[in-house]
Design an enzyme around this catalytic site. Structure first.
Site, PDB file in Angstrom:
ATOM      1  N   CYS A 265      49.605  37.767  44.162  1.00  0.00           N
ATOM      2  CA  CYS A 265      49.718  38.116  42.649  1.00  0.00           C
ATOM      3  C   CYS A 265      49.540  36.964  41.528  1.00  0.00           C
ATOM      4  CB  CYS A 265      51.016  38.839  42.381  1.00  0.00           C
ATOM      5  SG  CYS A 265      52.696  37.706  42.503  1.00  0.00           S
ATOM      6  N   HIS A 313      57.250  38.642  40.637  1.00  0.00           N
ATOM      7  CA  HIS A 313      55.694  39.184  40.701  1.00  0.00           C
ATOM      8  C   HIS A 313      55.196  39.081  39.318  1.00  0.00           C
ATOM      9  CE1 HIS A 313      52.516  42.053  42.396  1.00  0.00           C
ATOM     10  NE2 HIS A 313      52.851  42.858  41.160  1.00  0.00           N
ATOM     11  N   HIS A 325      47.103  44.276  39.160  1.00  0.00           N
ATOM     12  CA  HIS A 325      47.671  43.197  39.981  1.00  0.00           C
ATOM     13  C   HIS A 325      47.436  43.362  41.361  1.00  0.00           C
ATOM     14  CE1 HIS A 325      51.179  46.350  41.472  1.00  0.00           C
ATOM     15  NE2 HIS A 325      50.189  47.007  41.310  1.00  0.00           N
TER      16      HIS A 325
END
Length: 350
Positions: A265, A313, A325
């Site tokens: 990520c 994240h 993402h």
């Protein structure tokens, strides 16, 4: 002699045999049901498997970000160590030249016999010429003292460099041990998730993996015009970063990867802004502090959006409540609504 005979084993009658067999089967079931310890996990529904797998992926992502941070520090330490060693080598070469110069001065003095200047003056038939030579010798002595002082300073500098290199090496070894620990944690979580997913049928796994694919299918079919092209970004750098994220759609998730063919990520967001000429840190918890914090209500394309309490994240906002993402090993880089996960904050880096 009879006392040394082996006792005869009693034969099992029907009831005893059945009881023994039942106990043996129960023991075998208990022993084989544990994962390495002999305990069977209960049968889980696909939804329960998904919940457990998602939790494992989140834990793996936390460990991944710690790994990324340790790796960044290890890389910096390794680079610093190389620079320190190179500088020490250059100074050592310079020191050798200075020592050779001192050796030449010492040899010249030895050849001259080191006669006291007063004696030389008394014996000289040309006092004026001697005085001139004496002045030259005095200046040579000053140069020698300066050369000795220079050599001493160079030795001290090299010792200091070696000391700094030793400290940097210690830090590097510490980071490498940290890397190993986090890598083991990540792999353990991912292996556990893989074992859980293996308990599902191929159709069930495909269904779970396809939960987020509707965004891409919708875009491919032209059903969601908002995802067909990047929304207008506020500046050229943000626009370039968003375009990079669009180009990365469908790339696999690989933990620790920063592109160009795979990402985790924070690796995706770092690569997107690297393409725009903007350097941002490697980890989620450092990226959130890299720009100006902004409220959710003021998001613009190119902003970085962060999720979960531990800032584990990150995605890149592309407008219309959507982000791009790199989710986890079960899914490639893709679209997702920012409402899909617990929102933790946003930052604008360009």
């Amino acid at each position: 002699m009879a006392a040394h005979r082996k006792p005869r084993q009693r034969a099992l009658n029907g009831g005893t045999a059945r009881t023994a067999a039942t106990l043996a089967l129960a023991g075998a079931a208990t022993a084989t049901a544990f994962d390495g310890t002999g305990h069977a996990e209960p049968r889980l529904s696909p939804a329960e498997v998904k919940s457990k797998v998602d939790a494992l992926y989140r834990e793996a992502e936390i460990a991944t970000e710690k790994y990324n941070g340790a790796k960044e520090k290890a890389d910096n330490a390794e680079e610093s160590l190389g620079e320190l060693r190179d500088e020490a080598a250059r100074k050592a070469e310079k020191l050798n030249s200075a020592r050779e110069g001192l050796g030449s001065i010492a040899a010249a003095q030895y050849r001259s016999g080191g006669i006291d200047p007063a004696v030389q003056l008394a014996l000289s038939s040309e006092p004026d010429q001697f005085l001139e030579r004496a002045a030259l010798a005095d200046r040579a002595g000053s140069r020698q003292a300066s050369a000795v002082s220079g050599v001493r300073k160079q030795i001290q500098e090299i010792d200091q460099l070696h000391s700094e290199a030793d400290g940097t090496l210690d830090r590097l070894e510490s980071r490498q041990a940290e890397l190993k620990k986090h890598k083991k944690t990540v792999n353990g979580k991912l292996d556990a998730a893989k074992r859980l997913l293996a308990r599902l049928t191929a159709e069930q796994r495909a269904r779970l993996a396809g939960d987020g694919d509707q965004d891409r299918a919708s875009r491919a079919a032209g059903h969601d015009a908002a995802l067909d092209a990047p929304a207008k970004a506020p500046n050229a750098r943000a626009s370039t970063a968003v375009s990079y994220a669009y180009e990365a759609l469908g790339s696999p998730y690989v933990w620790g990867a920063t592109g160009p063919n795979a990402f985790d990520c924070s690796g995706l967001t770092q690569a997107a802004y690297r393409a725009a000429g903007v350097s941002i840190p490697r980890t989620t918890y450092a990226q959130i502090a890299a720009g100006n914090r902004i409220p959710r209500s003021q998001l613009q394309p190119g902003d970085l959006v962060f999720f979960y309490q531990g800032i584990s994240h990150v995605g890149i906002y592309v407008g219309n409540g959507q982000m791009i993402h790199a989710p986890n090993p079960s899914a490639p880089v893709r679209f997702a609504p920012i409402s899909q996960m617990p929102f933790a904050g946003a930052t604008r880096v360009a």
